[in-house]
Design an enzyme around this catalytic site. Structure first.
Site, mmCIF file in Angstrom:
data_model
loop_
_atom_site.group_PDB
_atom_site.id
_atom_site.type_symbol
_atom_site.label_atom_id
_atom_site.label_comp_id
_atom_site.label_asym_id
_atom_site.label_seq_id
_atom_site.Cartn_x
_atom_site.Cartn_y
_atom_site.Cartn_z
ATOM 1 N N ASP A 449 0.841 -1.206 0.000
ATOM 2 C CA ASP A 449 0.000 0.000 0.000
ATOM 3 C C ASP A 449 0.874 1.253 0.000
ATOM 4 O OD1 ASP A 449 -2.296 1.539 0.148
ATOM 5 O OD2 ASP A 449 -3.170 0.389 1.784
ATOM 6 N N ASP A 517 -10.813 2.144 -3.046
ATOM 7 C CA ASP A 517 -11.403 1.911 -1.726
ATOM 8 C C ASP A 517 -12.922 2.003 -1.793
ATOM 9 O OD1 ASP A 517 -9.067 1.427 -0.411
ATOM 10 O OD2 ASP A 517 -8.820 3.461 0.348
#
Ligand code: GLA
Length: 696
Positions: A449, A517
């Protein structure tokens, strides 16, 4: 497929359906000649041009493959340098052209200074995609400073304005399409964040009269995950050009004696059959030639990710409870997300301390991994390697490892700072932490990430501080490559607060990407379309979650329908699911396993569009056209409450296809399905259907 080097210094790249032609004019300057349909190769020439008047200069008018700053050229350039004597003019002359292993190299040299440029073009069998890049060599003894070094310039053939697609996305709203018609001046799409970001995209899609099914489309995408620039211009001669490469914003590179600077690649192509054919070409190209070899031709497993269910509150008991339910559903890979390391009880601490949290896992992480493995699943883990929280042991020990200026306050975003990835010791620390986890535990998957852009980019270790942007991205690629080399059975996903790093640079190193997301199925219907314009479907991770941000909740079947159009994942809190919901999940996962080879490797035909047509109708067809799967989904219909014919595309006219729809068995030829179609009535909220189609 062939590269023709003709006697009149004309070079023709012949791909499956196109000619890309460049050459040299009588002054020795590089010239762009043609990109598009095939013509008789003997007709191509570098037409003579001259200064029209004192304002319209020959150099300004020239269509070039690579434009350099200097002389009476006043448009944008691809290369800008400063020589040791402060001269900033470049004057490149053709030296030679060679074709080797399907790569054309055109070498150019400055008339006076020790600067050599190699323009590189690679073609392959079976497609119309050209890989372009540029190599810039300092053949002298003193440093040359590069101020701008783009990868490629692409000239579009028509004198009429082109409409250019790019994006204006954001966190949770990635890939939102923009269209701008460029009549004059410039359009710039870029990133200055140190990463690709969610906003604009390192690509262009240019067209005049095209849609999904028809029309000429020119496109190109940069394989780079940092500051990029796509510079589209239309000049006084009505020439539309696109220069694409590293952003020249805060860019400098010191090219030392005998060094060669290799720009990132651009993958560019031309479709004669609209955006659909463009996507199908890039999909196949990415699978065959871009993605890392370990997993490019393997179907990706169905994964479960714990983030939305547990956030930072992870422990062996709860994760195991989720894993049991996930395994029952048929999940193959269980991924524990954030929260397993250091003092990571919230997003304010712990990043950088890549050691298992003993309070959460008193018996170590292997207890959970073993449970997961016993359930028949592989185990995966989340990292955010480029980051550090000020509240971490790593930062307390090495505050100087984060980018900083002593005179400026470093801004935290999500309470974190960015590590100075240009430092060797930082790179080694990250590699060693991750390598240790992979060596000592049975981990088969990493989610890498990157949750904030760079700021206050002080890097005392660098002589030329502006080099940090490129070096940061190179360091990321380098660590990923080293990990993959040492642990070839580990798949790595690129995530950056969702899809902030889902470019072709990432796809050369990572096996898949976290799309967004935003896992809302309604939003995903359009996001997935935009994602698959130029990126391969198989890298598009799509989870079914409990997020239902839209007006009204969509059924679990509907959410599966949308997520099954990419690489399926599950991300809801399964411990809260009813027995019926778990059964719905199980049924869909089983179905996905039957069709995923078509979704992940097939040719995608976007037939009806969720936004424009109220109904999404996507068909994925196998390369041999013997199998296909159709997805139908509609949030709600307003006017289209009548029966409509589903008109299929991409099937073989002469093959007979069988399938069942609404309890009726059909047996029809591809020609019938294309021209007459199958009637359906789509009404109400959340309609969804998946149709498996087989040739007899
Ligand atoms: C980012 C990612 C999410 C999740 C969180 C964890 O936002 O995009 O999927 O991994 O970080 O902190």
């Amino acid at each position: 497929m062939a590269i023709h080097i003709l006697g009149n210094n004309i070079f023709v790249l012949e791909t499956k359906n196109t000619h890309y032609v460049l050459g040299v004019d009588k002054y020795g300057y590089n010239r762009h000649i043609h990109w598009g349909k095939k013509c008789n190769i003997n007709d191509y020439e570098a037409k003579d041009i001259w200064d029209e008047n004192s304002n319209h200069t020959r150099l300004d008018m020239a269509k070039q493959e690579f434009t350099v700053f200097g002389g009476t050229m006043y448009r944008e350039s691809d290369l800008k340098v400063q020589f040791p004597d402060n001269c900033r003019e470049i004057d490149l002359l053709f030296v030679d052209a060679k074709a080797e292993n399907n790569i054309l190299t055109v070498t150019l040299k400055d008339k006076f200074y020790p600067l050599e440029i190699a323009l590189k073009y690679r073609i392959r069998d079976n497609d119309d995609i050209i890989s372009r890049w540029t190599e810039i060599k300092n053949t002298g003894n003193e440093n040359i400073t590069l101020d701008r070094a783009f990868s490629a310039e692409l000239t579009l053939p028509s004198v009429k304005p082109y409409t250019i697609k790019n994006t204006n996305g954001s966190w949770g709203g990635e890939y939102v399409e923009t269209e701008s018609t460029l009549e004059g001046g410039a359009l710039v799409f870029d990133s200055k964040r140190g990463t690709t970001g969610h906003n604009q995209s390192p690509y262009f899609i240019a067209y005049q009269n095209a849609d999904e099914k028809q029309g000429d489309v020119y496109f190109g995408t940069l394989a780079y995950s940092g500051n990029f620039k796509v510079l589209c211009t239309r000049d006084l001669f009505y020439t539309t050009r696109v220069s694409i490469g590293l952003n020249d914003f805060d860019f400098k590179h010191i090219l030392k004696s005998n060094e060669t600077f290799v720009t990132p690649m651009v993958f560019c192509g031309y479709s004669q059959a609209g955006f659909g054919e463009m996507s199908r070409q890039m999909n196949r190209f990415a699978i065959n030639h871009v993605l890392p070899k370990q997993f490019n031709d393997k179907v990706l497993p169905v994964l479960y990710n714990s983030w939305e269910a547990t956030e930072f509150d992870v422990n062996c008991k709860h994760q195991t409870a989720l894993a049991k339910l996930a395994a029952k559903m048929g999940v193959e890979l269980f991924v524990m997300d954030d929260g397993w390391f250091g003092e990571r009880n919230h997003d304010r601490a712990g990043l950088g301390d890549w050691f298992v949290n003993k309070k959460k896992f008193p018996k170590g992480i292997d207890e959970l991994i073993k449970n997961v493995n016993k359930l028949g699943m592989d185990f995966g883990l989340w990292f955010e390697p480029e980051m550090v929280n000020p509240d971490s042991d790593l930062y307390r020990k090495h505050p100087d490892w984060a980018y900083h200026y002593n005179t400026r306050e470093a801004h935290t975003l999500r309470h974190q700072l960015v590590l100075n990835m240009t430092r060797k010791d930082v790179q080694e620390y990250i590699f060693n932490c991750m390598d240790e986890m992979l060596t000592n535990h049975n981990i088969k998957y990493i989610k890498w990430d990157m949750n904030r852009p760079l700021s206050e980019t002080g890097a005392e270790n660098l002589d030329c501080p502006q080099e940090l942007w490129l070096r940061h991205t190179q360091a990321v690629y380098n660590i990923v490559d080293r990990l993959k080399e040492k642990h070839p059975d580990v798949a790595i996903e690129s995530c950056s607060s969702g899809g902030g790093r889902s470019d072709y640079g990432a796809l050369l190193h990572f096996d898949q990407v976290w799309t967004s997301d935003n896992t809302d199925s309604v939003d995903r219907m359009t996001m997935q379309k935009w994602f698959t314009y130029l990126r391969p479907t198989k890298v598009m991770r799509a989870w079914v979650t409990d997020i239902n941000w839209y007006n009204s909740p969509m059924s679990l079947d509907f959410r599966f329908n949308v997520a099954m159009q990419g690489s399926l994942g599950v991300g809801g809190n399964l411990t809260k699911y009813s027995r019926e919901d778990l059964e719905v999940g199980k049924k869909n996962v089983a179905l996905y396993k039957e069709i995923r080879h078509l979704v992940q490797f097939g040719d995608l035909y976007r037939i009806l569009d969720a936004q424009k047509d109220e109904i999404l109708f996507n068909l994925y067809v196998s390369e041999d056209k013997k199998e296909a799967v159709a997805f139908l989904a509609s949030v709600h219909t307003s006017f289209m409450k009548k029966e409509i014919p589903l008109l299929f595309e991409g099937l073989d006219d002469n093959k007979v296809y069988t399938f069942n729809l609404n309890n009726r068995d059909y047996e029809k030829t591809g020609a019938y399905l294309k021209n007459v179609g199958i009637p359906v009535t789509i009404r109400g909220m959340g309609y969804n259907k998946i149709i498996k189609i087989k040739a007899k």
